[in-house]
Design an enzyme around this catalytic site. Structure first.
Site, PDB file in Angstrom:
ATOM      1  N   ARG A 114       0.882  -1.269  -0.057  1.00  0.00           N
ATOM      2  CA  ARG A 114       0.023   0.061  -0.091  1.00  0.00           C
ATOM      3  C   ARG A 114       0.983   1.495   0.165  1.00  0.00           C
ATOM      4  O   ARG A 114       1.664   1.286   0.854  1.00  0.00           O
ATOM      5  CB  ARG A 114      -0.717   0.063   1.246  1.00  0.00           C
ATOM      6  CG  ARG A 114      -1.499   1.238   1.484  1.00  0.00           C
ATOM      7  CD  ARG A 114      -2.802   1.321   2.504  1.00  0.00           C
ATOM      8  NE  ARG A 114      -3.919   0.769   2.017  1.00  0.00           N
ATOM      9  CZ  ARG A 114      -5.119   0.996   2.571  1.00  0.00           C
ATOM     10  NH1 ARG A 114      -5.227   1.725   3.474  1.00  0.00           N
ATOM     11  NH2 ARG A 114      -6.127   0.265   2.097  1.00  0.00           N
ATOM     12  N   HIS A 141      -7.190   0.466  -6.464  1.00  0.00           N
ATOM     13  CA  HIS A 141      -7.418  -0.114  -5.203  1.00  0.00           C
ATOM     14  C   HIS A 141      -8.423  -1.409  -5.565  1.00  0.00           C
ATOM     15  O   HIS A 141      -9.629  -1.525  -5.110  1.00  0.00           O
ATOM     16  CB  HIS A 141      -8.381   0.872  -4.126  1.00  0.00           C
ATOM     17  CG  HIS A 141      -8.424   0.357  -2.711  1.00  0.00           C
ATOM     18  ND1 HIS A 141      -7.627  -0.897  -2.240  1.00  0.00           N
ATOM     19  CD2 HIS A 141      -9.052   0.728  -1.659  1.00  0.00           C
ATOM     20  CE1 HIS A 141      -7.721  -1.183  -1.131  1.00  0.00           C
ATOM     21  NE2 HIS A 141      -8.607  -0.130  -0.595  1.00  0.00           N
ATOM     22  N   GLN A 144     -10.078  -3.814  -2.996  1.00  0.00           N
ATOM     23  CA  GLN A 144     -11.458  -3.456  -2.547  1.00  0.00           C
ATOM     24  C   GLN A 144     -12.544  -3.780  -3.219  1.00  0.00           C
ATOM     25  O   GLN A 144     -13.655  -4.212  -2.941  1.00  0.00           O
ATOM     26  CB  GLN A 144     -11.324  -1.854  -2.305  1.00  0.00           C
ATOM     27  CG  GLN A 144     -12.730  -1.074  -1.744  1.00  0.00           C
ATOM     28  CD  GLN A 144     -12.933  -1.599  -0.571  1.00  0.00           C
ATOM     29  OE1 GLN A 144     -12.386  -1.456   0.601  1.00  0.00           O
ATOM     30  NE2 GLN A 144     -14.222  -1.912  -0.208  1.00  0.00           N
ATOM     31  N   ASP A 237     -17.400   7.365  -1.283  1.00  0.00           N
ATOM     32  CA  ASP A 237     -15.878   7.191  -0.516  1.00  0.00           C
ATOM     33  C   ASP A 237     -15.585   8.568  -0.085  1.00  0.00           C
ATOM     34  O   ASP A 237     -16.141   9.588  -0.414  1.00  0.00           O
ATOM     35  CB  ASP A 237     -14.797   6.771  -1.441  1.00  0.00           C
ATOM     36  CG  ASP A 237     -13.374   6.688  -1.005  1.00  0.00           C
ATOM     37  OD1 ASP A 237     -13.283   6.381   0.132  1.00  0.00           O
ATOM     38  OD2 ASP A 237     -12.357   6.524  -1.783  1.00  0.00           O
ATOM     39  N   CYS A 281     -16.275   2.151   1.046  1.00  0.00           N
ATOM     40  CA  CYS A 281     -14.984   1.023   1.119  1.00  0.00           C
ATOM     41  C   CYS A 281     -14.570   1.157   2.796  1.00  0.00           C
ATOM     42  O   CYS A 281     -13.976   0.451   2.979  1.00  0.00           O
ATOM     43  CB  CYS A 281     -14.030   1.593   0.253  1.00  0.00           C
ATOM     44  SG  CYS A 281     -13.589   3.318   0.306  1.00  0.00           S
ATOM     45  N   ARG A 320     -13.555  -8.099   2.546  1.00  0.00           N
ATOM     46  CA  ARG A 320     -12.083  -7.872   2.116  1.00  0.00           C
ATOM     47  C   ARG A 320     -11.331  -9.094   2.483  1.00  0.00           C
ATOM     48  O   ARG A 320     -10.291  -9.346   1.764  1.00  0.00           O
ATOM     49  CB  ARG A 320     -11.605  -6.792   2.953  1.00  0.00           C
ATOM     50  CG  ARG A 320     -12.401  -5.414   2.721  1.00  0.00           C
ATOM     51  CD  ARG A 320     -11.912  -4.982   1.313  1.00  0.00           C
ATOM     52  NE  ARG A 320     -10.447  -4.907   0.733  1.00  0.00           N
ATOM     53  CZ  ARG A 320      -9.950  -3.947   1.199  1.00  0.00           C
ATOM     54  NH1 ARG A 320     -10.001  -2.969   1.896  1.00  0.00           N
ATOM     55  NH2 ARG A 320      -8.516  -4.011   0.819  1.00  0.00           N
TER      56      ARG A 320
HETATM   57  N1   CP Z   1     -10.992   0.057   2.587  1.00  0.00           N
HETATM   58  C1   CP Z   1      -9.951   0.133   3.136  1.00  0.00           C
HETATM   59  O1   CP Z   1      -8.983   0.049   2.133  1.00  0.00           O
HETATM   60  O2   CP Z   1      -9.646   0.294   4.618  1.00  0.00           O
HETATM   61  P1   CP Z   1      -8.256   0.377   5.145  1.00  0.00           P
HETATM   62  O3   CP Z   1      -7.817   1.880   4.706  1.00  0.00           O
HETATM   63  O4   CP Z   1      -8.532   0.416   6.393  1.00  0.00           O
HETATM   64  O5   CP Z   1      -7.353  -0.384   4.743  1.00  0.00           O
HETATM   65  N1  NVA Z   2      -9.921   6.780  -1.439  1.00  0.00           N
HETATM   66  C1  NVA Z   2      -9.266   6.604  -0.215  1.00  0.00           C
HETATM   67  C2  NVA Z   2      -9.635   5.025   0.114  1.00  0.00           C
HETATM   68  C3  NVA Z   2      -9.235   4.507   1.418  1.00  0.00           C
HETATM   69  C4  NVA Z   2      -9.435   3.036   1.555  1.00  0.00           C
HETATM   70  C5  NVA Z   2      -8.146   6.936   0.236  1.00  0.00           C
HETATM   71  O1  NVA Z   2      -7.104   6.673  -0.783  1.00  0.00           O
HETATM   72  O2  NVA Z   2      -7.510   7.521   1.473  1.00  0.00           O
END
Ligand code: CP
Ligand code: NVA
Length: 335
Positions: A114, A141, A144, A237, A281, A320
């Site tokens: 990530r 992502h 997700q 989101d 998400c 997830r």
């Molecule tokens: N939805 C998601 O990716 O959550 P986190 O940021 O908690 O991993």
């Molecule tokens: N769009 C958001 C998603 C988090 C799971 C971010 O990147 O922060």
């Protein structure tokens, strides 16, 4: 029950949904549904398909769901995990990503990453020599959206022919991947966003190619009053993604008219028939219980919608784990 892990993905990385055929993506969703049934019935206690494997979790941004889902999925299957946060490794600071990739690849059997620019994930995948899974980059992502599709399929029993409306920041990682995943599943997709936050032409064009192949459509609307009509899934989101915190005030001004509230849910026309669900998400700013919203209240979704019976956000969060497990099993074990 024999699980089909042979989806032609063994040894492969997964950085975007576009790398999968439509059939492979849908098969991953079905596999996740089977793995969930297996876990609910307790049969997963016999499953140790990743025994002796070691997995590395490289996180340059915060996470609750992605990190924990990966850890639990790995443990269910007998693998170990090592978590490396931003402050723990050299990764691009004191050592090139290419060098870190070659070291991690010698030690681990798979890496979930990530981070920021998607190119960082690509460099990691090019040089690690083991599967690299995208746990979120600035642009995509994918894991997700596998969970989102699982949640939609569990609820409606099908994917093809449904309509999803995403309302909010129409060019962020979740929206890009959701658009792609819906198009590949034959779901009509509407991206409802301010003009300033519209998706890039290249993301749109690729999604439209997939939609055409599957008899569905991808459209962009800047009108929250009409865009959601007929949708079965209302999705939003956060308005400010990780790494964009300096744009907070500007985003609030742009996105206030795009808040998902009960009026918007009613405008789908599907509330009374029970043919609409709400997805997010997460994490979500739906109440005053966070440091960010204590003074200003709910942002992208009202508490009423978030807590409603048609909100399936916690099924989505649980899924997830099952989808990440499906991804790890098919890319590490295969057929
Ligand atoms: N939805 C998601 O990716 O959550 P986190 O940021 O908690 O991993
Ligand atoms: N769009 C958001 C998603 C988090 C799971 C971010 O990147 O922060």
């Amino acid at each position: 029950m024999t699980l089909n892990l042979d989806l032609g993905l063994k040894g492969r990385s997964l950085l975007t949904l576009d790398e999968l055929s439509d059939g492979q993506m849908l098969a991953l969703v079905d596999l996740a549904i089977e793995l969930k049934e297996r876990k609910i019935s307790g049969k997963h206690l016999d499953d140790q398909r990743l025994l002796g494997r070691n997995l590395c979790l490289v996180f340059e941004k915060s996470s609750t769901r992605t990190r924990c889902a990966t850890t639990v999925a790995a443990r269910d299957e007998g693998a170990t995990t090592e978590y490396l946060g931003k402050a723990d490794i050299h990764f691009g600071k004191k050592e090139s990503i290419k060098d870190s990739a070659r070291v991690l690849g010698r030690l681990f059997d798979g890496i979930l990453y990530r981070g920021y620019g998607h190119r960082r994930a690509e460099i990691l995948a090019e040089h690690a020599g083991v599967p690299v899974w995208n746990g979120l980059t600035d642009e995509w992502h994918p894991t997700q959206i596998l969970a989102d599709l699982q949640t939609v399929k569990e609820h409606f029993g099908t994917l093809n022919g449904l309509k999803v409306a995403y309302v909010g920041d129409g060019r962020n990682n979740v929206c890009n991947s959701l658009m792609t995943g819906c198009a590949k599943a034959g779901i009509d997709f509407v991206d409802c966003c301010p003009e300033q936050l519209a998706p890039t032409e290249s993301v749109l064009e690729r999604a439209r190619t997939a939609a055409k192949r599957n008899g569905s459509s991808v459209t962009v609307s800047h009108d929250p009053a009409t865009a959601v009509e007929g949708c079965n899934v209302l999705y939003t989101d956060v308005w400010v993604s990780m790494g964009e915190e300096s744009q907070f005030e500007e985003r609030l001004a742009l996105l206030r008219p795009f808040q998902v509230d009960m009026d918007m849910v009613r405008r789908t026309g599907n509330l009374d028939s029970g043919r609409v669900i709400f997805l997010h998400c997460l994490p979500a700013f739906h109440d005053c219980q966070t440091e960010v919203t204590r003074e200003i209240g709910a942002l992208e979704v009202t508490d009423e919608v978030f807590e409603a019976p048609f909100s399936k956000v916690f099924d989505e969060a649980e899924n997830r784990m099952h989808t990440i497990k499906a991804m790890m099993l098919t890319t590490l074990v295969g057929g």
